[in-house]
Design an enzyme around this catalytic site. Structure first.
Site, short mmCIF file in Angstrom:
data_model
loop_
_atom_site.label_atom_id
_atom_site.label_comp_id
_atom_site.label_asym_id
_atom_site.label_seq_id
_atom_site.Cartn_x
_atom_site.Cartn_y
_atom_site.Cartn_z
CD GLN A 1 5.43 27.99 3.36
OE1 GLN A 1 6.59 27.60 3.46
NE2 GLN A 1 5.11 29.27 3.40
CG ASN A 2 0.10 28.57 7.86
OD1 ASN A 2 1.33 28.66 7.85
ND2 ASN A 2 -0.69 29.62 7.71
CB VAL A 3 0.11 22.10 10.28
CG1 VAL A 3 1.17 21.62 9.28
CG2 VAL A 3 0.75 22.75 11.49
CG ASP A 4 -3.39 27.54 11.06
OD1 ASP A 4 -2.48 28.38 11.15
OD2 ASP A 4 -4.27 27.59 10.17
CG HIS B 1 4.80 22.25 5.13
ND1 HIS B 1 5.28 23.51 5.39
CD2 HIS B 1 5.55 21.74 4.13
CE1 HIS B 1 6.31 23.75 4.59
NE2 HIS B 1 6.50 22.70 3.80
CB CYS C 1 -1.94 4.13 10.40
SG CYS C 1 -1.45 2.59 11.17
CB CYS D 1 -4.16 -1.74 11.51
SG CYS D 1 -2.74 -0.68 11.78
CB ALA E 1 -1.99 38.91 7.07
P1 OAD Z 1 8.12 31.84 9.50
O1 OAD Z 1 7.99 31.97 10.98
O2 OAD Z 1 9.43 31.37 8.91
O3 OAD Z 1 7.77 33.24 8.81
C1 OAD Z 1 6.62 33.91 9.24
C2 OAD Z 1 6.51 35.17 8.43
O4 OAD Z 1 5.30 35.83 8.82
C3 OAD Z 1 7.66 36.14 8.67
O5 OAD Z 1 8.13 36.63 7.42
C4 OAD Z 1 7.00 37.26 9.50
O6 OAD Z 1 7.56 38.54 9.21
C5 OAD Z 1 5.58 37.20 8.97
N1 OAD Z 1 4.56 37.77 9.86
C6 OAD Z 1 4.55 37.84 11.20
N2 OAD Z 1 3.40 38.43 11.64
C7 OAD Z 1 2.67 38.72 10.52
C8 OAD Z 1 1.40 39.32 10.28
N3 OAD Z 1 0.63 39.76 11.29
N4 OAD Z 1 0.97 39.45 9.00
C9 OAD Z 1 1.75 39.02 7.96
N5 OAD Z 1 2.96 38.43 8.12
C10 OAD Z 1 3.40 38.29 9.39
O7 OAD Z 1 6.93 30.87 9.04
P2 OAD Z 1 6.76 30.18 7.62
O8 OAD Z 1 7.38 30.99 6.52
O9 OAD Z 1 5.33 29.84 7.48
O10 OAD Z 1 7.60 23.87 8.10
O11 OAD Z 1 7.62 28.81 7.80
C11 OAD Z 1 7.63 27.89 6.73
C12 OAD Z 1 7.78 26.51 7.32
O12 OAD Z 1 8.90 26.47 8.26
C13 OAD Z 1 6.59 26.05 8.15
O13 OAD Z 1 5.55 25.56 7.34
C14 OAD Z 1 7.24 24.94 8.97
C15 OAD Z 1 8.49 25.68 9.42
O14 OAD Z 1 9.52 24.81 9.78
C16 OAD Z 1 7.11 22.61 8.35
O15 OAD Z 1 6.32 22.41 9.23
C17 OAD Z 1 7.64 21.56 7.43
ZN ZN Z 2 -3.25 1.26 10.58
#
Ligand code: OAD
Ligand code: ZN
Length: 263
Positions: A101-104, A136, A144, A170, A251
Site C-alpha cells: 500500500q506504500n508509495v515510497d 496506491h 498527466c 502535452c 518489522a
Molecule cells: P497506518 O498508519 O494506518 O498503519 C501503520 C501500521 O504499522 C500500524 O498498525 C502500526 O502499528 C504499524 N507499525 C508501526 N511501526 C511499525 C514497525 N516498526 N514494524 C511493523 N509495524 C509497525 O498505515 P497503513 O495501514 O499502511 O492510503 O495505511 C493504509 C493506507 O492509509 C495508506 O496506504 C494510505 C493511508 O491513507 C492511501 O494513500 C490511499
Molecule cells: Zn500529457
C-alpha cells in the site's frame, strides 16, 4: 505448538505460493512516517486538504508542496532490514507476490541492495521477481491531468507557482501518481493482488492497520481461501481475528528471522 517463529518459518517455507502484504509500518524503522500511529501523517495533516482530487483542483501548488516534502523524507531514508529480507527472499525463491500500500520506493531499493549482494557472490538475479504490486501508486511517478501519460519523476518539486509545477510534454499539469481518497485503485494491480491472495497458502502481513479498503481485503482473500495469516505489527490491527501466528514486534526485528533462507 513449537515456538511461533519455527512454526511461521515452516509455514512460509512449505507454501508454494506466498503473499506478502505491507503498509507504512514496514518503512517506519527507515524513518518514513506512518498514517495513523503516533506522529502519523493523518494526525498532523488533514487528508481532505492534501490527498483528494478536489484539493489538487483547488490548490495544486499546496498539494505538490506536500508531496515534494514527502519525497524528500523518503529520499533521505534507507531500506531497513525488513525491506532487505523481503527483497532477498523474493530473489531466492519463486512463488512470492509482494503487494504494498506504500508509495515510497524502499521495497525496490531494498531488493536492489539484496540483488547487489547476490551478484557479488556470483549468483544470477531475476530482479523483476522482487517488484511490488502497488495498490496506491508511487511518490516517484507522475500522471498527466490532460493525456493521462504516466512517467517516473524524481526531479525536485518547485512549487513557487503553478507554472513551475511538473508539466507534461502535452502542456498539461502533472499530478502525483498516487491514489487519493475517493479515487479508484488501479484495476490491474487490484486484479493481480487478489488473484495472488486467493492462491497463497500464507499471507504475511507486515506493518498495516488494515483500515483502508479495498486494499485491506487482500488478507481476507487469503484467509477466505483457506490460507494462513501471519501478522507482524507492534500495534493493534484489523486482522486480529484472522491470524494464524501473531508477532507483536517491529518489522525490522522479526521479518529477517522469518525469511532467513537456510538459517
Ligand atoms: P497506518 O498508519 O494506518 O498503519 C501503520 C501500521 O504499522 C500500524 O498498525 C502500526 O502499528 C504499524 N507499525 C508501526 N511501526 C511499525 C514497525 N516498526 N514494524 C511493523 N509495524 C509497525 O498505515 P497503513 O495501514 O499502511 O492510503 O495505511 C493504509 C493506507 O492509509 C495508506 O496506504 C494510505 C493511508 O491513507 C492511501 O494513500 C490511499
Ligand atoms: Zn500529457
Amino acid at each position: 505448538m513449537a515456538d511461533p517463529l519455527t512454526d511461521a518459518r515452516e509455514l512460509l517455507a512449505a507454501a508454494p505460493r506466498v503473499l506478502i502484504f505491507t503498509g507504512a509500518g514496514v518503512s517506519a524503522e527507515s524513518g518514513v512516517p506512518t498514517f495513523r500511529g503516533p506522529g502519523g501523517l493523518w494526525k498532523t495533516f488533514r487528508p481532505e486538504e492534501l490527498a483528494t482530487p478536489e484539493a489538487f483542483g483547488r490548490d495544486p501548488r499546496l498539494v505538490w508542496e506536500w508531496y515534494g516534502w514527502r519525497r524528500e523524507i523518503v529520499a533521505r531514508c534507507a531500506p531497513n532490514p525488513a525491506h532487505l529480507a523481503i527483497g532477498l527472499w523474493m530473489l531466492q525463491r519463486e512463488g512470492v507476490t509482494l503487494v504494498t500500500q506504500n508509495v515510497d520506493d524502499l521495497h525496490e531499493r531494498g531488493a536492489e541492495e539484496a540483488a547487489g549482494g547476490l551478484v557479488r557472490e556470483g549468483h544470477d538475479v531475476p530482479a523483476e521477481r522482487a517488484t511490488p504490486v502497488r495498490l496506491h501508486g508511487s511518490l516517484f511517478h507522475v500522471r498527466c491531468t490532460g493525456c493521462g501519460t504516466r512517467v517516473a519523476h524524481r526531479e525536485p518539486i518547485d512549487a513557487t507557482s503553478e507554472a513551475t509545477l511538473p508539466h507534461c510534454a502535452c502542456g498539461s499539469l502533472q499530478r502525483p501518481d498516487v491514489v487519493w481518497f475517493g479515487e479508484m485503485l488501479p484495476e490491474d494491480a487490484l486484479e493481480r493482488a487478489f488473484t495472488a491472495a486467493r492462491a497463497a497458502g500464507v499471507c504475511l502481513v507486515v506493518g498495516t492497520a488494515g483500515a483502508v479498503h479495498p486494499a485491506a481485503a487482500v488478507v481476507h482473500a487469503t484467509a477466505g481461501a483457506g490460507g494462513a495469516v501471519i501478522v507482524v505489527d507492534p500495534g493493534e490491527t484489523a486482522y486480529e481475528g484472522l491470524t494464524t501466528l501473531r508477532f507483536r514486534a517491529a518489522a525490522g526485528e522479526v521479518v529477517p528471522q522469518l525469511l532467513a533462507v537456510g538459517a
